[in-house]
Design a protein around this motif. Structure first.
Motif, mmCIF file in Angstrom:
data_model
loop_
_atom_site.group_PDB
_atom_site.id
_atom_site.type_symbol
_atom_site.label_atom_id
_atom_site.label_comp_id
_atom_site.label_asym_id
_atom_site.label_seq_id
_atom_site.Cartn_x
_atom_site.Cartn_y
_atom_site.Cartn_z
ATOM 1 N N TRP A 116 0.850 -1.189 0.000
ATOM 2 C CA TRP A 116 0.000 0.000 0.000
ATOM 3 C C TRP A 116 0.886 1.240 0.000
ATOM 4 C CZ3 TRP A 116 -5.490 -0.273 1.634
ATOM 5 C CH2 TRP A 116 -5.933 -1.587 1.829
ATOM 6 N N ALA A 117 0.540 2.243 -0.804
ATOM 7 C CA ALA A 117 1.299 3.496 -0.778
ATOM 8 C C ALA A 117 0.395 4.630 -1.230
ATOM 9 C CB ALA A 117 2.530 3.412 -1.672
ATOM 10 N N GLY A 118 0.625 5.793 -0.657
ATOM 11 C CA GLY A 118 -0.207 6.948 -0.964
ATOM 12 C C GLY A 118 0.598 8.058 -1.604
ATOM 13 N N THR A 119 -0.132 9.046 -2.110
ATOM 14 C CA THR A 119 0.499 10.141 -2.835
ATOM 15 C C THR A 119 0.221 11.481 -2.158
ATOM 16 O OG1 THR A 119 -1.445 10.365 -4.251
ATOM 17 C CG2 THR A 119 0.358 8.985 -5.065
ATOM 18 N N MET A 120 0.933 12.476 -2.625
ATOM 19 C CA MET A 120 0.721 13.863 -2.224
ATOM 20 C C MET A 120 1.072 14.759 -3.400
ATOM 21 S SD MET A 120 4.177 14.648 0.001
ATOM 22 C CE MET A 120 4.121 16.431 -0.287
ATOM 23 N N ALA A 121 0.459 15.937 -3.438
ATOM 24 C CA ALA A 121 0.852 16.923 -4.442
ATOM 25 C C ALA A 121 2.137 17.596 -3.985
ATOM 26 C CB ALA A 121 -0.242 17.960 -4.618
ATOM 27 N N PRO A 126 -4.699 20.484 -0.874
ATOM 28 C CA PRO A 126 -5.630 19.635 -0.127
ATOM 29 C C PRO A 126 -6.421 18.714 -1.054
ATOM 30 C CG PRO A 126 -5.737 21.893 0.668
ATOM 31 C CD PRO A 126 -4.883 21.913 -0.572
ATOM 32 N N GLY A 127 -6.511 17.466 -0.687
ATOM 33 C CA GLY A 127 -7.341 16.519 -1.418
ATOM 34 C C GLY A 127 -6.732 15.945 -2.679
ATOM 35 N N LEU A 144 -8.348 4.927 -1.797
ATOM 36 C CA LEU A 144 -8.920 6.170 -1.271
ATOM 37 C C LEU A 144 -8.491 7.324 -2.163
ATOM 38 C CD1 LEU A 144 -8.026 5.968 2.558
ATOM 39 C CD2 LEU A 144 -10.296 5.622 1.567
ATOM 40 N N THR A 145 -9.351 8.304 -2.305
ATOM 41 C CA THR A 145 -8.966 9.573 -2.922
ATOM 42 C C THR A 145 -9.254 10.677 -1.915
ATOM 43 O OG1 THR A 145 -11.145 9.788 -3.928
ATOM 44 C CG2 THR A 145 -9.419 8.771 -5.276
ATOM 45 N N GLY A 146 -8.855 11.882 -2.231
ATOM 46 C CA GLY A 146 -9.151 13.015 -1.358
ATOM 47 C C GLY A 146 -8.214 13.157 -0.175
ATOM 48 N N LEU A 147 -7.119 12.401 -0.170
ATOM 49 C CA LEU A 147 -6.111 12.586 0.876
ATOM 50 C C LEU A 147 -5.274 13.814 0.526
ATOM 51 C CD1 LEU A 147 -5.008 8.852 1.155
ATOM 52 C CD2 LEU A 147 -6.467 10.092 2.764
ATOM 53 N N THR A 148 -4.537 14.306 1.501
ATOM 54 C CA THR A 148 -3.685 15.469 1.204
ATOM 55 C C THR A 148 -2.215 15.056 1.177
ATOM 56 O OG1 THR A 148 -5.326 17.015 2.018
ATOM 57 C CG2 THR A 148 -3.047 17.791 1.969
#
Ligand code: CA
Length: 312
Positions: A116-121, A126-127, A144-148
């Motif tokens: 599992w891995a997530g992203t950021m701008a 935000p989001g 999931l979407t909408g993470l920051t």
């Protein structure tokens, strides 16, 4: 310095992150996100750092996990990479391939071996972040979407709960976790950091279910109970600890990474050790093993990587 806290790495990274104890190889893995490097450190019998091997790639590395069968899986740039034991680099799924404004950030494997891995701008919009799951067949699922700023991920000792921190919201959330499908549900916030400017970064879970959270700008690692109550605080000699993981021969040393990038001369004067990896002993609790990726890789399937050190 707080008793039990030792400087472990010999040199600082820009944004040292994602420590993972590779039990099978008895080595500490960590990354330098902005330095675009993955490090493997072996320990002396006394727990000091003995030797570091470094692999550089052509993109920002958010996290690393050992792969079952050899090599390493990375969350890097727009997706996932595999590095074989010879140092060759292959692209796996690239869910953000059409975007240049986001990058992969922290990640970890679940007990079934999915990564599992997530992203950021890059501008922390935000989001703009999402959470992805690299499945055992190599495909990628958007969870999931909408993470920051998707950050630390971990599981409770019985694997019924998954934790995820979002540095953008300042929260660590918990989810009910279904190991057979990988589905998460029943989201709730267990930790909300309310100190101004301080946010939760990487995390790890110990064998008693305590959640250890690195506090970016907070100069400490906190241990929380599963209900979110604060159990302990360990102060560090740096303002920006980034992540933590238990390791060492007895799984009872807490390794903590830290950041140096973007600190001005005054800040660096106050914290010359910024960017180093620290080792904390004497905490009286052991960690859970770092879980490997158990999915298909070029190495496990007998294929070959087609690039070397990302120089495609
Ligand atoms: Ca992080």
């Amino acid at each position: 310095m707080t008793p039990g806290v030792k400087v472990w790495s010999a040199t600082p990274g820009l944004l040292s992150e994602g420590p993972r104890w590779h039990e099978e190889r008895q080595e500490l893995l960590w990354v330098d996100i902005l330095g675009r490097q993955m490090h493997r450190g072996t320990l002396s019998p006394h727990g000091a750092l003995e030797r570091v091997e470094t692999i550089s790639v052509d993109r920002h590395i958010g996290a690393v996990a050992p792969a079952d069968g050899g090599g390493y899986v990375l969350a890097a740039g727009a997706g996932f990479l595999f590095i074989d034991d010879a140092g060759s680099v292959c692209e796996l799924a690239q869910p953000e391939a059409d975007r240049t404004d986001v990058r992969m950030n922290d990640g970890a494997c679940d007990p079934q071996g999915r990564f599992w891995a997530g992203t950021m701008a890059y501008d922390e919009s935000p989001g703009a972040g999402a959470l992805y799951r690299l499945e055992l067949d190599g495909s990628c699922t958007t969870v999931l979407t909408g993470l920051t700023i998707s950050n630390g991920i971990g599981w409770s000792p019985d694997a019924s709960t998954m934790y995820l921190s979002d540095s953008g919201t300042g929260c660590v959330d918990a989810f009910r976790f279904d190991g057979s499908s990988g589905a998460i549900s029943d989201r709730r916030t267990v930790v909300r950091i309310d100190q101004p400017g301080v946010v939760p970064d990487g995390l790890t879970v110990d064998e008693e279910g305590g959640i250890w959270v690195a506090l970016w700008n907070g100069g400490a690692v906190n241990r929380y109970a599963a209900d979110g109550s604060l159990l302990a605080t360990v102060q560090l000699p740096v303002e920006r600890p980034t992540s933590c993981a238990f390791g060492g021969p007895d799984q009872d040393t807490l390794f903590v990474t830290s950041a140096r990038a973007d600190l001005d001369d005054d800040a660096l004067g106050r914290q010359p050790l910024a960017g180093r990896v620290f080792a904390i002993d004497g905490l009286g609790v052991r960690g859970l093993s770092c879980l490997p990726y158990r999915g298909r890789t070029p190495q496990s399937s007998g294929g070959e990587c087609y690039t070397r050190n990302g120089a495609a």
